[in-house]
Design a protein around this motif. Structure first.
Motif, PDB file in Angstrom:
ATOM      1  N   SER A   1       0.876  -1.180   0.000  1.00 38.75           N
ATOM      2  CA  SER A   1       0.000   0.000   0.000  1.00 38.75           C
ATOM      3  C   SER A   1       0.901   1.213   0.000  1.00 38.75           C
ATOM      4  O   SER A   1       2.095   1.103  -0.290  1.00 38.75           O
ATOM      5  CB  SER A   1      -0.905   0.001   1.225  1.00 38.75           C
TER       6      SER A   1
ATOM      7  N   THR B   1       1.863   4.731   2.611  1.00 34.78           N
ATOM      8  CA  THR B   1       2.060   4.882   4.044  1.00 34.78           C
ATOM      9  C   THR B   1       1.951   6.354   4.420  1.00 34.78           C
ATOM     10  O   THR B   1       1.791   7.214   3.546  1.00 34.78           O
ATOM     11  CB  THR B   1       3.429   4.339   4.488  1.00 34.78           C
TER      12      THR B   1
ATOM     13  N   TYR C   1      -0.667  11.013   3.471  1.00 30.19           N
ATOM     14  CA  TYR C   1      -0.526   9.681   2.871  1.00 30.19           C
ATOM     15  C   TYR C   1       0.214   9.801   1.548  1.00 30.19           C
ATOM     16  O   TYR C   1      -0.021  10.727   0.773  1.00 30.19           O
ATOM     17  CB  TYR C   1      -1.913   9.080   2.664  1.00 30.19           C
TER      18      TYR C   1
ATOM     19  N   VAL D   1       4.843   0.564  -1.026  1.00 28.22           N
ATOM     20  CA  VAL D   1       5.403   0.190   0.273  1.00 28.22           C
ATOM     21  C   VAL D   1       4.911  -1.202   0.658  1.00 28.22           C
ATOM     22  O   VAL D   1       3.719  -1.487   0.614  1.00 28.22           O
ATOM     23  CB  VAL D   1       4.966   1.193   1.360  1.00 28.22           C
TER      24      VAL D   1
ATOM     25  N   ARG E   1       4.663  -3.811   3.777  1.00 26.12           N
ATOM     26  CA  ARG E   1       4.721  -3.815   5.245  1.00 26.12           C
ATOM     27  C   ARG E   1       4.815  -5.255   5.710  1.00 26.12           C
ATOM     28  O   ARG E   1       3.947  -6.076   5.393  1.00 26.12           O
ATOM     29  CB  ARG E   1       3.467  -3.136   5.788  1.00 26.12           C
TER      30      ARG E   1
ATOM     31  N   GLU F   1       8.354  -1.200   7.300  1.00 30.91           N
ATOM     32  CA  GLU F   1       7.945  -0.778   5.961  1.00 30.91           C
ATOM     33  C   GLU F   1       9.168  -0.624   5.062  1.00 30.91           C
ATOM     34  O   GLU F   1      10.160   0.006   5.453  1.00 30.91           O
ATOM     35  CB  GLU F   1       7.217   0.561   6.037  1.00 30.91           C
TER      36      GLU F   1
ATOM     37  N   ARG G   1       4.048   4.532  11.159  1.00 33.91           N
ATOM     38  CA  ARG G   1       3.024   5.151  10.332  1.00 33.91           C
ATOM     39  C   ARG G   1       1.899   5.749  11.157  1.00 33.91           C
ATOM     40  O   ARG G   1       1.132   6.569  10.654  1.00 33.91           O
ATOM     41  CB  ARG G   1       2.471   4.143   9.325  1.00 33.91           C
TER      42      ARG G   1
ATOM     43  N   PRO H   1       3.518   9.689  12.297  1.00 28.14           N
ATOM     44  CA  PRO H   1       4.509  10.091  11.282  1.00 28.14           C
ATOM     45  C   PRO H   1       5.226  11.387  11.594  1.00 28.14           C
ATOM     46  O   PRO H   1       6.207  11.722  10.931  1.00 28.14           O
ATOM     47  CB  PRO H   1       3.684  10.207  10.000  1.00 28.14           C
TER      48      PRO H   1
END
Lengths: 117, 362
Positions: free
Chosen positions: A55, A57, A69, A75, A77, A84, B272, B275
């Protein structure tokens, strides 16, 4: 050294096609017109990386509370600890680790998929 | 007691207002004096009292010559503490002010916070320039707290903001006006157990439930720092307020290495989600957070303590403190005496001088 690993239609929409190429466990992903091939082994603690999700990240923002985003479909994971990695460079993202995943060049000709090992 | 030759800043000393709120009345308006008339003139004690003489944390031998509560007389503290120990500066924070978080009434807490600050400015800071004050704020109203910080925070004797904690973790935006004002005034936030933890609806809760003895609640003080440090770091408070510093006083430090490892490990896995943290969380702690040494942990081998000091980068992060006049006072002559001189100097003086922006005394 190129090896044919299957047809484009063999690769699932979201999950990886996991194959053995001369003893190497390799996961192949398809995202739109882009194809990625990675060794099915996470450098952190040897998890089956190809079982992870591909996806985008959250990019570093330096602004607490802000979300941005990015790197859509670029990416991977790890399914165990969530590390990642960039599918293009193989690098672990954003300073989490110096470790890299093994990536392979991949090409498609007449519907056949080739991985360069 | 032999006067030591090294320079010392004592980062945790507790002055006492005689008579509790009665003693603050000269610093309250007539209306507020009447508000606290009678039985409302005292701040409540935690029900789990220390199993010590007088059921108080204050040592009996700290009682003043005229029978006053230990820590209530700046002259006596000077004579028995500052002078014999050669203390250059003593950072004052009020345990009584810490009890403001037991009050459910915001206006009362805000008003008393200002009165505490005015009392200590008048009675202690004006008495001896070795005394420096962590001014208190009522976290009930962060806007009013910020106003109080800006009212007196620029005065030379004010060196920190004592922020008694309520049951909202420190990374919550509730506190942002306080952090903004503290950063603006160049003042670190000082945290300290208030003695209200686990005892009141409005005070901080202990993890897992309500302790049933003093020894339990005292043993669990580090939980409060752990939870709040975690919140500060992962909510990005030090990203949002890059000039902010925090001193966690009397929460111990033996737990810190484990927590830092856990933060960094989890950040590698869950970056994530947060961030805004562009580097390992431990680095934010080492850059922005400090810890006092008292009560010094007593592991079964001295070398364990030295290893802990190395793990927490004590030459940057640790500040010597006595906690005078409380029962578990650490004294300089019996604390860290076998440390190498450079680290000892950092812990006993330099780290505090940097954090509180204290100039060398001539």
């Amino acid at each position: 050294m190129e090896r044919k690993i299957g047809r484009v239609d063999d690769i699932p929409q979201t999950d990886a096609l996991i194959v053995q190429v001369e003893g190497l466990p390799i996961g192949v992903f398809k995202r739109g017109e882009r194809f990625f091939a990675v060794k099915n082994l996470c450098p952190h603690k040897r998890a089956p990386l190809a079982l992870g999700t591909v996806s985008g990240t959250m990019l570093p923002t330096a602004c607490a509370g802000e979300l941005k985003y990015g790197l859509e479909d670029q990416v991977i994971r790890c399914p165990w600890h969530g590390w990642e990695f960039d599918l293009v460079s193989g690098k672990c993202l954003f300073g989490v680790s110096d470790s890299k995943i093994k990536t392979y060049a991949i090409s498609v000709r007449d519907g056949d998929v080739y991985v360069d090992i | 007691m032999n006067k030591p030759t090294m320079r010392i800043i004592d980062s945790d000393v507790h002055p006492w207002v005689p008579g509790d709120i009665e003693g603050l009345k000269p610093y309250l308006s007539k209306s507020w004096q009447m508000r606290f008339e009678g039985r409302r003139a005292t701040l409540p004690d935690h029900p789990l009292r220390p199993p010590l003489a007088g059921a108080t944390s204050i040592r009996r031998d700290a009682t003043t010559p005229d029978g006053g509560v230990g820590g209530s007389d700046p002259a006596y503290v000077r004579d028995v503490h500052l002078e014999p120990l050669g203390i250059d500066y003593a950072i004052l924070s009020s345990i009584q002010a810490g009890k403001l978080v037991s009050l459910p009434n915001t206006a009362e807490a805000v008003t008393l916070a200002s009165a505490f600050n005015d009392y200590f400015r008048d009675k202690w800071l004006a008495f001896d320039t070795r005394y420096r004050l962590a001014m208190c704020v009522a976290v009930h109203d962060p806007i009013a707290a910020a106003k109080e910080i800006r009212r007196i925070g620029a005065e030379e004797g004010i060196v920190a903001v004592f922020m008694p904690l309520t049951n909202i973790l420190m990374g919550n935006c509730h506190y942002f006006p306080i952090y903004e004002a503290a950063q603006e005034m160049g003042l670190p936030i000082l945290l300290h157990p208030t003695g209200t933890e686990g005892g009141f609806q409005t005070s901080v809760s202990f993890a897992g439930g309500v302790p049933s003895t003093y020894v339990e609640r005292h043993s669990c003080f580090p939980q409060i720092a752990m939870g709040n440090l975690t919140s500060l770091v992962f909510e990005g408070v030090f990203v949002r307020f890059p000039g902010l510093k925090v001193l966690a006083a009397e929460f111990g430090f033996g737990w810190l290495p484990h927590v830092l490892w856990r933060y960094d490990q989890n950040w590698r896995q869950f970056r994530r989600e947060v961030p805004w943290l562009e580097k390992e969380p431990s680095s934010y702690v080492l850059d922005h957070v400090r810890f006092t040494s008292q009560p010094l942990e007593e592991p079964e081998k001295d070398e364990y303590l030295l290893q802990i000091l190395e793990m927490i980068h004590a030459e940057r992060t640790l500040l010597f403190s006595t906690d005078y006049p409380h029962w578990d006072t650490d004294y300089p002559q019996t604390t860290f005496q076998r440390l190498p001189a450079p680290m000892r100097d950092r812990i006993f003086y330099d780290n505090a001088a940097e954090l509180f922006n204290l100039q060398p005394r001539t």
